[in-house]
Design an enzyme around this catalytic site. Structure first.
Site, PDB file in Angstrom:
ATOM      1  N   HIS A 232      90.322   2.148  68.197  1.00  0.00           N
ATOM      2  CA  HIS A 232      90.762   3.246  68.257  1.00  0.00           C
ATOM      3  C   HIS A 232      89.692   4.776  67.718  1.00  0.00           C
ATOM      4  O   HIS A 232      90.200   5.585  68.089  1.00  0.00           O
ATOM      5  CB  HIS A 232      91.030   2.530  66.823  1.00  0.00           C
TER       6      HIS A 232
ATOM      7  N   CYS B 294      92.823   4.406  84.878  1.00  0.00           N
ATOM      8  CA  CYS B 294      91.875   5.012  83.407  1.00  0.00           C
ATOM      9  C   CYS B 294      91.130   4.498  82.895  1.00  0.00           C
ATOM     10  O   CYS B 294      91.133   3.605  83.173  1.00  0.00           O
ATOM     11  CB  CYS B 294      93.365   5.104  82.535  1.00  0.00           C
TER      12      CYS B 294
END
Length: 525
Positions: free
Chosen positions: A147, A478
């Site tokens: 994160h 991606c």
């Protein structure tokens, strides 16, 4: 005294200064003024407190932002040796220095001052507003796809993650230099070191035939990044916007009148003060954010991935705990497509669709394409596409394309069937690697096994590209690997992939690798 101080009533403090029509009027006047002077202008306006009329009170040449060259990229280099306090995975390629501030809970966010270096154990979406204030971010835990790493890339912050010992080796208040300029490993040095910054001009950069696209989530960065060499946005995540700009669980807005959590209800009422219809708050905020990015890159494609929070992340939004189950393993639990048609979130997904409809139909930004994450089965894909149709987003109408993330082995094995439901694929190399190799990418114990270059992973990627091409579906990827590993970029080019999307900090290196890869492929023919 002739000066009288008058208390401004609370209702006046909270009311909008301008309405939408007035904002539009000022924008039109600004265009007229800049067109007249043929240069960027610094324009001042005023609104008469009695008549309510708008006035332009001053216009002069803008001499700060207009002098900056948006086509220049800065490269950093440390010019002296220092004592290494800690090291880990480098995120970005910049260098920053500042006072270290050790914060172990997002509840202590107020302790971090602007320009200080955040040192913590690990982050989650609760930390997003804090991360934007930090000059640099250092964590004990997490890898290059954690994160903290993802958010640092999106906000353009320097970060060193997964150090293992930062909160022990770095003292609170200590002056440190954080460098990500030496490659994959980031270093935290004691004291403030000297470094150089070099601007690169990429206006005449050689571009590959394979489309280089960007990964972006922060609207504030959109116009700056639009000057980078690119073919659009290959992945726009909604999670960043929902977490940092909206902050409220969509189902808490849908069910505002019946919320059980009185404290959450009060907080929501404060945040959404100007919205009589609480659902409109979500639609308005989300459409504005997506519209900003779509406008910055128009007419290039902007592929918006519908929300992909895990249940533990959704629960951290205001009012979220009332609507989220507790799961042992949220990474492979109630997430992605499975949420959208489920009664637990169906009305929340409707708000997302309403926002996308507004961007495409009212704002006219039809360059926005939509993408469904973590779609486990073909039948699930059909359910979601049908539901989007029911919500006013029909595939094919007004050139609407709907893609699916190829990040689960079933997406690869049944790629032909998925290509009949969706217009294309975007390979999510992080989740696909994780699920192919059966490992938790956030686990420090097995993180060394996380490798996109693993033969099993590359076989999955090659298979889905081949099937997509055979069935006339677009396909991109991606991920970080094509910029980190030139051989991985060459592998993708050899397979005939249509596009590769990079985080902004990795874009230029990625383009360089793609150009070299295409040259090698042509040479070998």
């Amino acid at each position: 005294s002739s000066i009288v101080n008058t208390e401004t009533p609370q209702e006046k403090q909270k009311q909008w200064v301008l309405n939408d029509e007035e904002i539009t009027q000022l924008a039109k006047w600004s265009f007229i003024i800049e067109e007249h002077y043929q240069m960027p202008m610094d324009i001042e306006w005023a609104k008469d407190g009695i008549s309510g009329k708008l006035f332009i009170v001053q216009a002069r040449p803008e001499t700060v932002h207009s002098k900056r060259d948006p086509y220049l990229k800065t490269e950093y280099s440390v010019k002296e040796k220092g004592t290494v306090l800690s090291k880990g995975n480098a995120i970005g390629s910049g260098i920053a220095a500042g006072k270290a501030r050790i914060i172990l809970s997002s509840a202590d966010a107020h302790l971090l001052k602007e320009g200080e270096v955040l040192v913590t154990d690990i982050t989650n979406p609760d930390w997003d507003p804090i991360l934007k204030k930090a000059a640099a971010i250092i964590t004990n835990k997490g890898g290059r796809t954690s994160h903290a790493a993802i958010v640092a890339r999106e906000v353009g912050a320097v970060a060193v993650v997964g150090t293992g010992d930062a909160t022990e080796k770095i003292k609170d208040g200590m002056l440190v230099t954080v460098s990500c300029a030496q490659g994959k490993t980031g270093f935290v040095y004691e004291g403030k070191l000297n470094w150089t910054e070099q601007n690169l001009d990429f206006r005449n950069m050689k571009m590959p035939e394979t489309k280089p696209m960007m990964i972006l989530g922060d609207p504030e960065k959109a116009y700056g990044y639009s000057f980078y060499p690119n073919q659009g946005i290959g992945l726009m995540r909604l999670e960043f916007i929902i977490n940092s700009a909206i902050k409220i669980h969509p189902m808490a807005l849908v069910n505002f009148d019946t919320l059980k959590d009185a404290e959450a209800k009060k907080h929501i009422d404060e945040i959404t003060y100007h919205y009589a219809d609480k659902k409109e708050y979500f639609i308005d905020k989300l459409s504005q954010a997506v519209g900003t990015i779509a406008a910055a890159f128009y007419p290039k494609d902007v592929i918006v991935r519908m929300s992909d929070f895990k249940t533990n992340e959704y629960a951290n939004l205001v009012g979220g705990k009332e609507f989220e189950p507790e799961e042992e393993n949220p990474m492979i639990g109630f997430r992605g497509a499975s949420r959208y048609y489920n009664e637990r979130y169906r009305e929340g997904f409707k708000l997302e669709c309403e926002a996308m409809k507004r961007v495409r139909n009212e704002m006219g930004l039809t360059n926005v394409k939509l993408m469904i994450p973590f779609c486990r089965t073909v039948e699930e894909g059909k359910k979601v596409v049908d539901l989007m149709h029911a919500y006013g987003l029909k595939r094919g109408d007004n050139d609407l394309e709907i893609y699916v993330m190829a990040e689960i082995p079933s997406n690869v094995i049944l790629a032909k069937e998925f290509s009949e439901v969706f217009d294309g694929f975007s390979i999510g190399s992080n989740d696909l690697t994780q699920l192919t190799l059966g490992l938790d990418r956030d686990s420090a114990i097995v993180s060394d096994l996380f490798d996109e270059n693993n033969k099993a992973v590359k076989t999955m990627i090659a298979t889905v590209i081949k099937t997509a091409k055979e069935n006339g579906a677009k396909i991109g990827l991606c991920g970080q690997a094509p910029s980190d590993y030139p051989e991985f970029a060459q592998f993708l080019v050899e397979q005939g992939i249509d596009s590769i999307s990079y985080n902004p900090d990795a874009l230029l290196k990625g383009i360089e690798n793609m150009v070299k890869a295409e040259l090698k492929v042509k040479t070998n023919l």
